[in-house]
Design an enzyme around this catalytic site. Structure first.
Site: not given
Ligand code: IPE
Ligand code: IPE
Ligand code: MG
Length: 242
Positions: A8, A180, A11-13, A192, A56-57
């Site tokens: 995860d 999770l 996007g923030r990166w 863990e 994520n959809w």
């Molecule tokens: C979890 O990350 C899914 C993946 C890393 C593929 P998300 O960014 O989708 O999770 P939430 O929305 O913070 O719970």
């Molecule tokens: C995880 O990074 C990748 C996927 C969920 C596909 P994010 O896209 O969720 O990144 P953040 O959480 O918005 O920074």
């Molecule tokens: Mg995320």
């Protein structure tokens, strides 16, 4: 050892660099290579990576299609590298909502690496643990059986997993969130948990090795008592009984 990672923070990166989110996903794909290689070096048995959740959809169509293009491209290059490292690829999750192109790439990667005896690399795409659990129960209900080993077999089938999904020993989540997000809920019963602030594209081999080192310091009791306490209890029993 089974290590699972919620990758995860892409996007923030990107946001911190004033880049589009897709640039973060591209950087995230590069980080995967380094971590897979580090896991092979550290003799991890199974590595499961959360690449795309069923939830994520709900992201903008442009981001979703960019993610799938990246996943497809990444599978191709990853397959070559996996063959060099004797790593067997298995994609877990739903396949009925994926494009025919991606499904073909998945099948190709799995076939090409099927005989690799080394680490098992499982990539979770369109994965939802809740969906897997419900679908497993639905199948068991049709068979009118609810036996633990049958449950595990059916769960693997639902997930397109090669062999029963092993219990997770260490779950790592990058990006600082402590949840999770519907990942391996059954398999993480005694995992863990290791949450780290580092955003996924910045997560490199030393940080991964640090997580493994922290895992070795954890005391896993599985509902029992630790080895020292058990030895103490046994000694007390001996002295009490003379
Ligand atoms: C979890 O990350 C899914 C993946 C890393 C593929 P998300 O960014 O989708 O999770 P939430 O929305 O913070 O719970
Ligand atoms: C995880 O990074 C990748 C996927 C969920 C596909 P994010 O896209 O969720 O990144 P953040 O959480 O918005 O920074
Ligand atoms: Mg995320």
């Amino acid at each position: 050892m089974h290590v699972a990672i919620i990758m995860d923070g892409n996007g923030r990166w990107a946001a911190r660099r004033h880049l589009p989110r897709t640039a973060g996903h591209r950087a995230g794909a590069k980080a995967v290579d380094a971590i897979v290689a580090a896991a092979v070096r550290q003799r991890v048995g199974t590595l499961t990576l959360y690449a795309f959740s069923a939830a994520n959809w709900s992201r903008p169509t442009g981001e979703v299609s960019a993610l799938f293009t990246l996943l497809r491209r990444h599978l191709l290059t990853q397959t070559r590298r996996c063959l060099e490292q004797s790593v067997r690829i298995n994609v877990i999750g739903r396949r009925d909502r994926l494009s025919a192109d991606l499904r073909q790439s998945i099948e190709h990667s799995e076939r090409a690496t099927a005989d690799c005896p080394g680490m098992r690399l499982r990539i979770a795409i369109d994965y939802s643990a809740q969906h897997s659990l419900i679908e497993t129960c639905r199948r068991l209900q049709a068979e009118n059986s609810l036996d633990r080993s049958r449950f595990i077999e059916r769960l693997a089938e639902v997930d397109h997993a090669v062999g029963p999904s092993p219990e997770v020993d260490l779950l790592i989540r990058t990006g600082g969130e402590k949840r999770l997000s519907d990942f391996l809920l059954w398999e993480c019963a005694y995992a863990e948990l290791y949450f780290v602030e580092c955003l996924w594209p910045d997560f490199a081999a030393p940080a991964f090795e640090q997580a493994l080192a922290e895992y070795t310091r954890r005391d896993r009791r599985f509902g029992g008592i630790d080895a020292c306490a058990a030895a103490g209890a046994a000694a007390a029993g001996i002295s009490r009984n003379g």
